[in-house]
Design a protein around this motif. Sequence first.
Motif, mmCIF file in Angstrom:
data_model
loop_
_atom_site.group_PDB
_atom_site.id
_atom_site.type_symbol
_atom_site.label_atom_id
_atom_site.label_comp_id
_atom_site.label_asym_id
_atom_site.label_seq_id
_atom_site.Cartn_x
_atom_site.Cartn_y
_atom_site.Cartn_z
ATOM 1 N N MET A 155 -2.907 -19.036 -4.415
ATOM 2 C CA MET A 155 -3.335 -17.799 -3.777
ATOM 3 C C MET A 155 -4.138 -18.159 -2.538
ATOM 4 N N ASP A 156 -3.587 -17.870 -1.397
ATOM 5 C CA ASP A 156 -4.306 -18.096 -0.150
ATOM 6 C C ASP A 156 -3.720 -17.184 0.906
ATOM 7 N N VAL A 157 -4.220 -15.956 0.931
ATOM 8 C CA VAL A 157 -3.741 -14.958 1.872
ATOM 9 C C VAL A 157 -4.934 -14.370 2.607
ATOM 10 N N THR A 158 -4.664 -13.624 3.647
ATOM 11 C CA THR A 158 -5.728 -12.975 4.392
ATOM 12 C C THR A 158 -5.854 -11.540 3.904
ATOM 13 N N LEU A 159 -7.006 -11.212 3.367
ATOM 14 C CA LEU A 159 -7.300 -9.849 2.937
ATOM 15 C C LEU A 159 -8.315 -9.237 3.892
ATOM 16 N N HIS A 160 -8.393 -7.917 3.885
ATOM 17 C CA HIS A 160 -9.337 -7.216 4.761
ATOM 18 C C HIS A 160 -10.084 -6.138 3.986
ATOM 19 N N LEU A 161 -10.464 -6.453 2.761
ATOM 20 C CA LEU A 161 -11.096 -5.458 1.893
ATOM 21 C C LEU A 161 -12.577 -5.300 2.182
ATOM 22 N N LEU A 200 -2.614 -4.133 -5.791
ATOM 23 C CA LEU A 200 -3.141 -5.110 -4.825
ATOM 24 C C LEU A 200 -2.416 -6.448 -4.972
ATOM 25 N N LEU A 201 -2.231 -6.881 -6.216
ATOM 26 C CA LEU A 201 -1.514 -8.140 -6.454
ATOM 27 C C LEU A 201 -0.105 -8.076 -5.866
ATOM 28 N N GLY A 202 0.592 -6.980 -6.114
ATOM 29 C CA GLY A 202 1.965 -6.853 -5.657
ATOM 30 C C GLY A 202 2.095 -6.664 -4.158
ATOM 31 N N LYS A 203 1.254 -5.792 -3.609
ATOM 32 C CA LYS A 203 1.386 -5.448 -2.191
ATOM 33 C C LYS A 203 0.843 -6.527 -1.260
ATOM 34 N N GLN A 204 -0.234 -7.211 -1.662
ATOM 35 C CA GLN A 204 -0.868 -8.129 -0.717
ATOM 36 C C GLN A 204 -0.934 -9.578 -1.172
ATOM 37 N N LEU A 205 -0.813 -9.834 -2.467
ATOM 38 C CA LEU A 205 -0.982 -11.209 -2.946
ATOM 39 C C LEU A 205 0.320 -11.831 -3.441
ATOM 40 N N GLY A 206 1.425 -11.127 -3.282
ATOM 41 C CA GLY A 206 2.732 -11.693 -3.609
ATOM 42 C C GLY A 206 3.007 -11.867 -5.089
ATOM 43 N N VAL A 207 2.237 -11.208 -5.945
ATOM 44 C CA VAL A 207 2.453 -11.284 -7.393
ATOM 45 C C VAL A 207 3.304 -10.068 -7.768
ATOM 46 N N ARG A 208 4.596 -10.314 -8.000
ATOM 47 C CA ARG A 208 5.528 -9.199 -8.186
ATOM 48 C C ARG A 208 6.459 -9.404 -9.372
ATOM 49 N N SER A 245 1.868 4.074 0.791
ATOM 50 C CA SER A 245 0.834 5.005 0.338
ATOM 51 C C SER A 245 -0.516 4.459 0.809
ATOM 52 N N PHE A 246 -1.480 5.326 0.900
ATOM 53 C CA PHE A 246 -2.821 4.913 1.312
ATOM 54 C C PHE A 246 -3.810 5.514 0.329
ATOM 55 N N ARG A 247 -3.713 5.053 -0.923
ATOM 56 C CA ARG A 247 -4.503 5.611 -2.014
ATOM 57 C C ARG A 247 -5.708 4.762 -2.411
ATOM 58 N N SER A 248 -5.624 3.433 -2.183
ATOM 59 C CA SER A 248 -6.628 2.552 -2.787
ATOM 60 C C SER A 248 -6.796 1.267 -1.978
ATOM 61 N N VAL A 249 -7.637 0.386 -2.490
ATOM 62 C CA VAL A 249 -7.860 -0.914 -1.843
ATOM 63 C C VAL A 249 -6.564 -1.706 -1.713
ATOM 64 N N ALA A 250 -5.583 -1.414 -2.556
ATOM 65 C CA ALA A 250 -4.307 -2.120 -2.486
ATOM 66 C C ALA A 250 -3.615 -1.895 -1.151
ATOM 67 N N ASP A 251 -3.988 -0.829 -0.455
ATOM 68 C CA ASP A 251 -3.334 -0.449 0.792
ATOM 69 C C ASP A 251 -4.144 -0.789 2.036
ATOM 70 N N ILE A 252 -5.282 -1.420 1.871
ATOM 71 C CA ILE A 252 -6.148 -1.705 3.019
ATOM 72 C C ILE A 252 -5.789 -3.060 3.630
ATOM 73 N N THR A 253 -5.339 -2.993 4.879
ATOM 74 C CA THR A 253 -4.993 -4.223 5.597
ATOM 75 C C THR A 253 -5.796 -4.358 6.893
ATOM 76 N N GLY A 254 -6.681 -3.424 7.154
ATOM 77 C CA GLY A 254 -7.508 -3.462 8.354
ATOM 78 C C GLY A 254 -8.252 -2.149 8.506
ATOM 79 N N PRO A 255 -8.993 -1.986 9.611
ATOM 80 C CA PRO A 255 -9.808 -0.781 9.812
ATOM 81 C C PRO A 255 -9.006 0.524 9.790
ATOM 82 N N GLU A 256 -7.790 0.526 10.373
ATOM 83 C CA GLU A 256 -6.993 1.758 10.421
ATOM 84 C C GLU A 256 -6.572 2.201 9.023
ATOM 85 N N SER A 257 -6.079 1.260 8.210
ATOM 86 C CA SER A 257 -5.664 1.632 6.857
ATOM 87 C C SER A 257 -6.872 1.979 5.990
#
Length: 195
Positions: free
Chosen positions: A1-7, A138-146, A162-174
């Motif tokens: 696990m080594d991805v860039t998150l913006h939470l 979050l695992l599926g959308k941003q961490l590649g666990v699918r 969708s923009f419901r939760s932390v799973a959808d946050i990729t930066g300030p706009e989201s």
Amino acid sequence: MDVTLHLAQDPEADALLGRSPLAALTGMLLDQQIPMEWAFKGPATIARRMGADDLDAGRIAAMDPEAFAALLSEKPAVHRYPGSMARRIQQLCQYLAEHYDGDAERVWKDAGDGRELLKRLQDLPGFGKQKAQIFLALLGKQLGVRPEGWREAAGAYGEEESFRSVADITGPESLARVRAYKQEAKAAAKAAKGG
């Protein structure tokens, strides 16, 4: 696990979340009754105060509860309720130490499918169904666990675009879009109650 998150919206805290399964789980655990960014900065703050560059489930589980609570209570506090959250984090770490040899990534690494992964997440102390579904998304959308069926198991949180939760946050706009969604949902719930 080594991805860039913006939470956390903080480069150091987000880097830790992107490389540390335990930090990501801890941030999710802290994400209640405080702003999301504050919750997801928590793991980096805890690691720094422990003099480490990552969280260690065995070390946290073994700490004196009062000392760990004091660590979370230092100014600025890691959470609005540092004492109760310290207990919850220690319970999570004890569970991980007992069931996964302290390796948080094992919670999802060998899960057979989305339903099994959701159950494993719900078995974690402090993770109810909604929190487990959000983390699964979050695992599926941003961490590649699918694993097969992960979107279905994550429910509405797994939906694309969708923009419901932390799973959808990729930066300030989201982040702003998720905040707007939550405010609309809160207003709708209040209106439905007649308030």
